[in-house]
Design a protein around this motif. Structure first.
Motif, PDB file in Angstrom:
ATOM      1  N   GLY A  24      -5.844   1.684   4.293  1.00 16.71           N
ATOM      2  CA  GLY A  24      -4.453   1.762   3.864  1.00 16.71           C
ATOM      3  C   GLY A  24      -3.559   2.445   4.882  1.00 16.71           C
ATOM      4  N   LEU A  25      -4.048   3.532   5.479  1.00 11.42           N
ATOM      5  CA  LEU A  25      -3.251   4.240   6.487  1.00 11.42           C
ATOM      6  C   LEU A  25      -3.015   3.370   7.716  1.00 11.42           C
ATOM      7  N   LEU A  26      -4.013   2.596   8.098  1.00  7.11           N
ATOM      8  CA  LEU A  26      -3.840   1.703   9.251  1.00  7.11           C
ATOM      9  C   LEU A  26      -2.829   0.605   8.939  1.00  7.11           C
ATOM     10  N   ARG A  33       4.801  -1.274   4.117  1.00  3.23           N
ATOM     11  CA  ARG A  33       5.434  -0.294   3.231  1.00  3.23           C
ATOM     12  C   ARG A  33       5.308  -0.718   1.768  1.00  3.23           C
ATOM     13  N   ASP A  34       4.359  -1.578   1.485  1.00  4.15           N
ATOM     14  CA  ASP A  34       4.118  -2.019   0.110  1.00  4.15           C
ATOM     15  C   ASP A  34       3.738  -0.811  -0.744  1.00  4.15           C
ATOM     16  N   THR A  69      -0.807  16.147  -1.849  1.00  6.65           N
ATOM     17  CA  THR A  69       0.577  16.561  -2.063  1.00  6.65           C
ATOM     18  C   THR A  69       1.514  15.888  -1.064  1.00  6.65           C
ATOM     19  N   THR A  70       1.092  15.833   0.201  1.00  2.26           N
ATOM     20  CA  THR A  70       1.918  15.185   1.228  1.00  2.26           C
ATOM     21  C   THR A  70       2.018  13.685   0.979  1.00  2.26           C
ATOM     22  N   LEU A  71       0.912  13.079   0.587  1.00  2.06           N
ATOM     23  CA  LEU A  71       0.938  11.648   0.283  1.00  2.06           C
ATOM     24  C   LEU A  71       1.851  11.350  -0.896  1.00  2.06           C
ATOM     25  N   ASP A  72       1.896  12.282  -1.841  1.00  8.91           N
ATOM     26  CA  ASP A  72       2.764  12.069  -2.995  1.00  8.91           C
ATOM     27  C   ASP A  72       4.230  12.112  -2.592  1.00  8.91           C
ATOM     28  N   CYS A  73       4.532  12.888  -1.567  1.00  9.52           N
ATOM     29  CA  CYS A  73       5.910  12.900  -1.056  1.00  9.52           C
ATOM     30  C   CYS A  73       6.269  11.541  -0.460  1.00  9.52           C
ATOM     31  N   VAL A  74       5.291  10.903   0.183  1.00 11.95           N
ATOM     32  CA  VAL A  74       5.517   9.547   0.698  1.00 11.95           C
ATOM     33  C   VAL A  74       5.687   8.575  -0.461  1.00 11.95           C
ATOM     34  N   ARG A  75       4.842   8.745  -1.467  1.00  9.89           N
ATOM     35  CA  ARG A  75       4.866   7.843  -2.622  1.00  9.89           C
ATOM     36  C   ARG A  75       6.188   7.930  -3.376  1.00  9.89           C
TER      37      ARG A  75
END
Length: 758
Positions: A24-26, A33-34, A69-75
């Motif tokens: 997913g990160l790649l 940006r789905d 937590t950081t990923l949730d900020c992206v989400r």
């Protein structure tokens, strides 16, 4: 099922989640940006964290929590996942994998690296870009106005539980929520939610991000202490939330726990109307006042006269009791691991059904290997039975013959089905290469992008297990030697970001794996001179471009000017060639100076069976792999031409191909046979050229079971393996590349004799 087995299942699932995370990160790094891709990445880290919590893997939980937590900020669209952000996240995925491996196998990780990444992730979550020069021991780049003292830990009780304060403040709702729609949410966890290491407070925290809300903890179902089940779930929450995100957004917060809880979401007006009509009243509600938590998550000191003090004390008591129950679940999982495993299995099945995925089971690999061996014996016995009937039945149309034909077809179908069980996609190996590219690129100061294609191409697991080492060497070689520095690429008019492309595909019953780079290509003059300096070839050697390119496979060869942590010791590409040949494969190179190189590996799909041509050579029975044969032909005298003292060529459609006497190469006979009296097999050689192998006769085409000659006898030059024919005789499987190499002057070992292969 004991605790160790449950833990092993957890680590197996971690491997799948880590693969999903990196994939997913790649994709995001490539511009995807789905929202579903971002959610899949978040779910992977969240699942690892939840499982790790159940087993008390504190280091893994702590790092995963910050990462999550950081990923949730992206989400939630608070953080833009640009290249700098994703670079930090890819490194964090590597550390998460390291922590998982350490938790499973022991050892340690680079603490300075993990601490540095924690600070970078926290900075990103706070809207700051981390400084690339920040040292591992530098203070965290926070912009807090005051440094709140760390909360003093509360004494532990007899169970060993120590309450940990938490905060919702960083995830508050809208400032102006008065005109927003309001919803009533009833969230009642089942015990399965806690048995999997999940935490109700984390879900409530996620819910608070949608808007302004009020929470009540309902403890009405809490029994007396003597009746309390430590693994039970007695608390549930009534939440009123004002949000413009809608009901679907609220339900999305609980989508990963929907099978482990009872959830009701209704507009406030509808919920209150239902409560009034049913005369329902909340039981023992305890309000959660979010304003009493400071920015560090510590409780503010409230005086006895503060009107919030009484309700705060009740809220804290309820929260600590709920957390206590959750912690006791993890401590007592060993006593009820069967129930926990069943719940996990049910959850996994429900997730698969929800996603439309097929049903799967986990089977120990040894069981599959035993099944494959038994099927191999079945194939051999079926061939023996067929041979006996053919020798004793002259009619050819008896019911026995018809039954044998059906048996042969069923045996083939069974064998294909069993082999398909071992077939796995090459995706896990390809994903592992992404990390290697990133690490070597960082060490060399290069900017490199890895593109993978055909990750779902399936091949036997044995081949996959042995593919990682040669691919690692080749990736390191491509990044270190093949791709130029950004400065040199810019000077040559290229994009400063180099590209390495890894591709897998099926072709003619084999798997082709290509590794291509857009670097400088092979400097043939430098390669040739290095080989001369290292006494690998004579100074007066007249070599073709193909032969010069293949010099890099010689032991001890290296073009590196100095020894480094990456290369320069002359160990690598020779290992690649030996590994590929040990798998029954071959490798060749095509290179264009200034434009890059392509390494192509051709490997068998399985190491258990093969389709072969059974031939006779000087009274010996051999099997030639069918995938190596291009065509068969009967030589005519006019097509045979002598070349030198001992070499002959055969004319095939206006082109000449070297004729190789297999019996002479293997020392089955002392003199060369007459080609006109035999049959020629046109085969593909390792370097891409063709050779015509001369044999005495063709017996037929059969699928044979491969038996290791090295494991049962010893290595025999020119022979790849052995098999058992239908008449019970042992037949040797020809190593086509070794025979072709011997015809080029690379003689087989002197001890090669008829006794060694007879």
């Amino acid at each position: 099922m004991d605790m160790n087995e449950i833990k092993e299942i957890f680590f197996q699932e971690c491997e799948e989640q880590l693969a999903e995370l990196e994939s997913g990160l790649l994709k995001m790094n490539d511009g995807d940006r789905d929202p579903e891709t971002v959610n899949a990445v978040f779910r992977a880290v969240h699942s690892i964290k939840g499982g790790a919590g159940a087993f008390g893997l504190d280091d893994l939980v702590a790092f995963a929590h910050v990462f999550e937590t950081t990923l949730d900020c992206v989400r939630s669209n608070k953080l833009e996942p640009n290249q700098d952000v994703l670079k930090v996240m890819l490194k964090s995925a590597d550390v998460l994998a390291d922590l998982t491996n350490v938790a499973r196998d022991g050892g340690s990780v680079d603490e300075s690296r993990s601490r540095g990444l924690v600070r970078e992730l926290e900075a990103l979550a706070n809207g700051e870009m981390p400084s690339p020069s920040a040292s591992a021991e530098a203070p965290a780049p926070r912009a807090a106005a005051k440094a709140a003292p760390a909360p003093t830990p509360k004494p532990t009780d007899d169970s060993g539980f120590q309450p940990v304060p938490f905060s919702f403040d960083d995830f508050g709702g809208e400032d102006d929520a008065g005109s927003m729609p309001a919803y009533e949410v009833v969230f009642k966890p089942r015990y399965e939610l806690y048995s999997k290491g999940n935490d109700a407070t984390l879900l409530l925290r996620d819910l608070s991000r949608l808007g302004e809300m009020t929470i009540y903890c309902n403890a009405g179902d809490l029994p007396g202490l003597e009746e309390l089940d430590p693994e039970g779930a007695y608390f549930f929450w009534n939440v009123t939330i004002k949000t413009d995100k809608g009901e679907d957004a609220i339900r999305t917060v609980f989508e990963f726990a929907e099978w482990d809880c009872e959830l009701t979401v209704k507009p406030v007006e509808e919920a209150r109307a239902d409560a009034t009509s049913n005369d329902e009243l909340p039981m023992v509600p305890v309000p959660f006042d979010l304003s009493i938590l400071d920015e560090t998550g510590a409780m503010e000191e409230l005086s006895a006269s503060d009107p919030r003090a009484e309700e705060t004390a009740a809220a804290v008591a309820a929260a600590e009791t709920a957390s206590n129950v959750t912690q006791m679940v993890a401590a007592r999982v060993e006593k009820k691991e069967s129930a926990a495993a069943a719940a996990a299995a049910a959850s996994a099945a429900a997730q698969n059904n929800a996603a439309g995925a097929g049903q799967t089971i986990r089977v120990d690999l040894d069981r599959v290997d035993r099944l494959i061996n038994l099927v191999g014996e079945l194939v051999i016995n079926q061939a023996m039975l067929s041979q006996s009937v053919i020798e004793n039945d002259t009619t050819g149309t008896s019911s026995i013959n018809m039954g044998l034909e059906e048996l042969q077809q069923l045996t083939r179908e069974i064998q294909d089905s069993v082999m398909a069980i071992r077939a796995q996609p090459v995706k896990p190996v390809f994903q592992r290469m992404s990390r290697i590219v990133r690490e070597i690129a960082d060490m060399t100061g290069k900017s490199i992008r890895l593109i993978t294609e055909g990750e779902n191409t399936e091949v036997d697991k044995t081949v996959i297990d042995k593919l990682a080492e040669p691919l690692t060497h080749m990736i390191r070689n491509a990044v270190d030697h093949g791709i130029e520095t950004p400065e040199k690429r810019a000077a040559a008019g290229k994009n400063t970001e180099g590209t390495v492309r890894l591709t897998a595909k099926h072709r003619s019953g084999r798997i082709l794996i290509e590794l291509a780079d857009d670097g400088a290509g092979i400097n043939r003059e430098k390669v040739r001179q290095k080989a001369i300096d290292n006494d690998l070839i004579p100074a007066d050697s007249n070599l073709s471009d193909e032969e010069i390119d293949n010099l890099i496979f010689l032991p001890g060869f290296s073009t590196a000017d100095k020894i480094s942590d990456i290369s320069g010791r002359g160990v690598g590409m020779d290992v690649v060639k030996r590994s590929i040949q040990a798998l029954g494969g071959r490798i060749n190179i095509t290179s264009k100076p200034g434009h890059g190189s392509v390494f192509t590996m051709s490997l068998p799909l399985t190491l258990a069976v093969l389709d072969g041509m059974v031939v006779t050579v000087a009274g010996q029975t051999l099997v030639v792999p069918l995938t190596a044969i291009v065509e068969t032909l009967q030589p005519e005298a006019a097509a045979i031409h002598s070349f030198g003292a001992n070499h002959r060529l055969i004319s095939i459609r206006n082109s000449f191909c070297p004729l190789v006497d297999v019996g002479r190469i293997l020392n089955f006979r002392a003199t060369q046979a007459n080609p006109v009296e035999g049959v020629a097999l046109l085969v593909e050689s390792e370097g891409g050229g063709q050779r015509a192998l001369m044999v005495d006769a063709i017996q037929g085409q059969r699928q044979v079971v491969i038996k290791s000659l090295e494991a049962n006898y010893t290595h025999v030059p020119g022979i790849a393996a052995a098999t058992i024919l239908g008449d019970g005789r042992v037949a040797l499987i020809l190593d086509v590349d070794a025979v072709v190499g011997a015809s080029r002057g690379q003689s087989l070992k002197a001890e090669m004799s008829l006794a060694a292969v007879g």
